[in-house]
Scaffold this motif. Sequence first.
Motif, mmCIF file in Angstrom:
data_model
loop_
_atom_site.group_PDB
_atom_site.id
_atom_site.type_symbol
_atom_site.label_atom_id
_atom_site.label_comp_id
_atom_site.label_asym_id
_atom_site.label_seq_id
_atom_site.Cartn_x
_atom_site.Cartn_y
_atom_site.Cartn_z
ATOM 1 N N LEU A 9 0.829 -1.207 0.000
ATOM 2 C CA LEU A 9 0.000 0.000 0.000
ATOM 3 C C LEU A 9 0.865 1.259 0.000
ATOM 4 C CD1 LEU A 9 -2.692 1.470 0.197
ATOM 5 C CD2 LEU A 9 -2.617 1.127 2.685
ATOM 6 N N VAL A 10 1.874 1.284 0.868
ATOM 7 C CA VAL A 10 2.755 2.455 0.951
ATOM 8 C C VAL A 10 3.484 2.686 -0.375
ATOM 9 C CG1 VAL A 10 4.802 3.410 2.078
ATOM 10 C CG2 VAL A 10 3.056 2.251 3.448
ATOM 11 N N ILE A 11 4.010 1.598 -0.949
ATOM 12 C CA ILE A 11 4.753 1.718 -2.199
ATOM 13 C C ILE A 11 3.844 2.148 -3.338
ATOM 14 C CG2 ILE A 11 6.035 0.400 -3.939
ATOM 15 C CD1 ILE A 11 7.215 -1.235 -1.641
ATOM 16 N N LEU A 12 2.618 1.644 -3.369
ATOM 17 C CA LEU A 12 1.660 2.053 -4.399
ATOM 18 C C LEU A 12 1.430 3.558 -4.358
ATOM 19 C CD1 LEU A 12 -1.164 -0.672 -4.314
ATOM 20 C CD2 LEU A 12 0.523 -0.304 -6.098
ATOM 21 N N LEU A 13 1.219 4.079 -3.158
ATOM 22 C CA LEU A 13 0.953 5.512 -3.012
ATOM 23 C C LEU A 13 2.160 6.348 -3.445
ATOM 24 C CD1 LEU A 13 -0.915 5.536 0.445
ATOM 25 C CD2 LEU A 13 -1.903 5.481 -1.850
ATOM 26 N N LEU A 14 3.351 5.932 -3.018
ATOM 27 C CA LEU A 14 4.552 6.694 -3.354
ATOM 28 C C LEU A 14 4.867 6.622 -4.840
ATOM 29 C CD1 LEU A 14 6.864 5.704 -0.341
ATOM 30 C CD2 LEU A 14 5.587 7.819 -0.649
ATOM 31 N N PHE A 15 4.765 5.423 -5.416
ATOM 32 C CA PHE A 15 5.041 5.259 -6.842
ATOM 33 C C PHE A 15 4.044 6.036 -7.694
ATOM 34 C CE2 PHE A 15 8.028 1.538 -6.954
ATOM 35 C CZ PHE A 15 8.844 2.041 -7.955
ATOM 36 N N THR A 16 2.764 5.976 -7.321
ATOM 37 C CA THR A 16 1.739 6.663 -8.101
ATOM 38 C C THR A 16 1.957 8.174 -8.074
ATOM 39 O OG1 THR A 16 0.154 4.923 -7.513
ATOM 40 C CG2 THR A 16 -0.742 6.940 -8.449
ATOM 41 N N ALA A 17 2.312 8.700 -6.909
ATOM 42 C CA ALA A 17 2.622 10.133 -6.820
ATOM 43 C C ALA A 17 3.826 10.482 -7.683
ATOM 44 C CB ALA A 17 2.879 10.511 -5.366
ATOM 45 N N ASN A 18 4.817 9.594 -7.699
ATOM 46 C CA ASN A 18 6.005 9.807 -8.527
ATOM 47 C C ASN A 18 5.635 9.867 -10.003
ATOM 48 O OD1 ASN A 18 8.624 10.019 -9.400
ATOM 49 N ND2 ASN A 18 9.315 8.081 -8.557
ATOM 50 N N LEU A 36 -6.439 7.982 -18.282
ATOM 51 C CA LEU A 36 -5.162 7.410 -17.868
ATOM 52 C C LEU A 36 -5.262 6.822 -16.459
ATOM 53 C CD1 LEU A 36 -2.176 6.959 -18.510
ATOM 54 C CD2 LEU A 36 -1.710 9.236 -17.578
ATOM 55 N N SER A 37 -5.922 7.540 -15.566
ATOM 56 C CA SER A 37 -6.109 7.043 -14.199
ATOM 57 C C SER A 37 -6.927 5.759 -14.202
ATOM 58 C CB SER A 37 -6.789 8.111 -13.335
ATOM 59 O OG SER A 37 -6.027 9.297 -13.276
ATOM 60 N N SER A 38 -7.921 5.694 -15.076
ATOM 61 C CA SER A 38 -8.756 4.493 -15.176
ATOM 62 C C SER A 38 -7.956 3.314 -15.701
ATOM 63 C CB SER A 38 -9.953 4.760 -16.105
ATOM 64 O OG SER A 38 -10.751 5.817 -15.608
ATOM 65 N N ILE A 39 -7.082 3.573 -16.674
ATOM 66 C CA ILE A 39 -6.222 2.513 -17.206
ATOM 67 C C ILE A 39 -5.308 1.974 -16.110
ATOM 68 C CG2 ILE A 39 -4.320 2.027 -18.785
ATOM 69 C CD1 ILE A 39 -5.611 4.005 -20.752
ATOM 70 N N CYS A 40 -4.729 2.889 -15.323
ATOM 71 C CA CYS A 40 -3.864 2.474 -14.211
ATOM 72 C C CYS A 40 -4.654 1.667 -13.190
ATOM 73 C CB CYS A 40 -3.227 3.695 -13.545
ATOM 74 S SG CYS A 40 -1.997 4.532 -14.564
ATOM 75 N N PHE A 41 -5.894 2.064 -12.939
ATOM 76 C CA PHE A 41 -6.771 1.324 -12.023
ATOM 77 C C PHE A 41 -6.976 -0.100 -12.525
ATOM 78 C CE2 PHE A 41 -10.971 -0.305 -11.064
ATOM 79 C CZ PHE A 41 -11.073 -0.137 -9.691
ATOM 80 N N ILE A 42 -7.308 -0.234 -13.797
ATOM 81 C CA ILE A 42 -7.599 -1.550 -14.374
ATOM 82 C C ILE A 42 -6.354 -2.430 -14.411
ATOM 83 C CG2 ILE A 42 -8.322 -2.747 -16.486
ATOM 84 C CD1 ILE A 42 -10.088 -0.285 -17.088
ATOM 85 N N VAL A 43 -5.229 -1.865 -14.872
ATOM 86 C CA VAL A 43 -3.991 -2.636 -14.982
ATOM 87 C C VAL A 43 -3.520 -3.101 -13.612
ATOM 88 C CG1 VAL A 43 -1.545 -2.516 -15.588
ATOM 89 C CG2 VAL A 43 -3.255 -1.545 -17.123
ATOM 90 N N SER A 44 -3.550 -2.205 -12.623
ATOM 91 C CA SER A 44 -3.108 -2.577 -11.280
ATOM 92 C C SER A 44 -4.022 -3.640 -10.674
ATOM 93 C CB SER A 44 -3.068 -1.343 -10.372
ATOM 94 O OG SER A 44 -4.346 -0.734 -10.279
ATOM 95 N N SER A 122 -6.403 -0.397 -5.838
ATOM 96 C CA SER A 122 -6.458 0.139 -7.203
ATOM 97 C C SER A 122 -7.144 1.502 -7.225
ATOM 98 C CB SER A 122 -7.194 -0.837 -8.124
ATOM 99 O OG SER A 122 -6.559 -2.094 -8.146
ATOM 100 N N LEU A 123 -8.153 1.662 -6.365
ATOM 101 C CA LEU A 123 -8.844 2.951 -6.271
ATOM 102 C C LEU A 123 -7.919 4.029 -5.733
ATOM 103 C CD1 LEU A 123 -11.561 4.389 -6.669
ATOM 104 C CD2 LEU A 123 -12.156 3.763 -4.316
ATOM 105 N N PHE A 124 -7.059 3.659 -4.784
ATOM 106 C CA PHE A 124 -6.061 4.600 -4.278
ATOM 107 C C PHE A 124 -5.168 5.086 -5.415
ATOM 108 C CE2 PHE A 124 -6.334 2.890 0.259
ATOM 109 C CZ PHE A 124 -6.926 4.045 0.728
ATOM 110 N N ILE A 125 -4.770 4.175 -6.298
ATOM 111 C CA ILE A 125 -3.929 4.539 -7.435
ATOM 112 C C ILE A 125 -4.638 5.558 -8.312
ATOM 113 C CG2 ILE A 125 -2.905 3.663 -9.586
ATOM 114 C CD1 ILE A 125 -2.295 1.078 -8.118
#
Length: 216
Positions: A9-18, A36-44, A122-125
Amino acid sequence: MDLIGGYLLVILLLFTANIALILGDYKLDNIKLVALSSICFIVSFILMYASSFLNVSLSFLIDTFSYVFFIIFLALVVVIIKYIKNNNFKHALYLTLVTFLITIFLFASQSNLNVFNIIVYSLFIFIILFVVYQLSKLLHHAKMQYNVITSEYMFLFSIVIFIFALTYDSTKSLNYTSFKAFLILTPTYQLIYVIIAFVVILIIGVFINEIKGGNS
């Protein structure tokens, strides 16, 4: 929440912000950003759900995650070099995305996530990518160059991952029966608070510079 799931969870948040900060170098309208955010949601979601079936076959990773963290740290260092020295936003974005996807797959394969957890992660992403990209528009008005601001975040991010690499074995060997669930990753969340405070200070600094610039 299991330990690996907490790290994920922590890494997801940090990577997504990056990723969102790097994307700040590109002009995306809200429709493209939502897409783009939706694509990232689906892929993750697909990656985390698919990797959950490999929990047994990849169980050896549990004992090697300190090395995985160190490899992620090295990848981030390469991204910083590409981003700052060569001023190459595309290469930095591609390297970050590849590292991000591999990290999701490896950590999700060893975490005890159910479908609901995967949807929430995935929603957090989706949320972080959308919100941080919107905030990145403010950073373009700062007197400091945008790539320098972004690299400072990357550098801080890499330090966090390096700390994870150094402390993972010790954290894994803790007797968790002595802790309440929400205290297990307390040092980790304190690092997150530092990062959040850093971002808030940057945003406040942008507004102060804008006010000073308007008055002058």
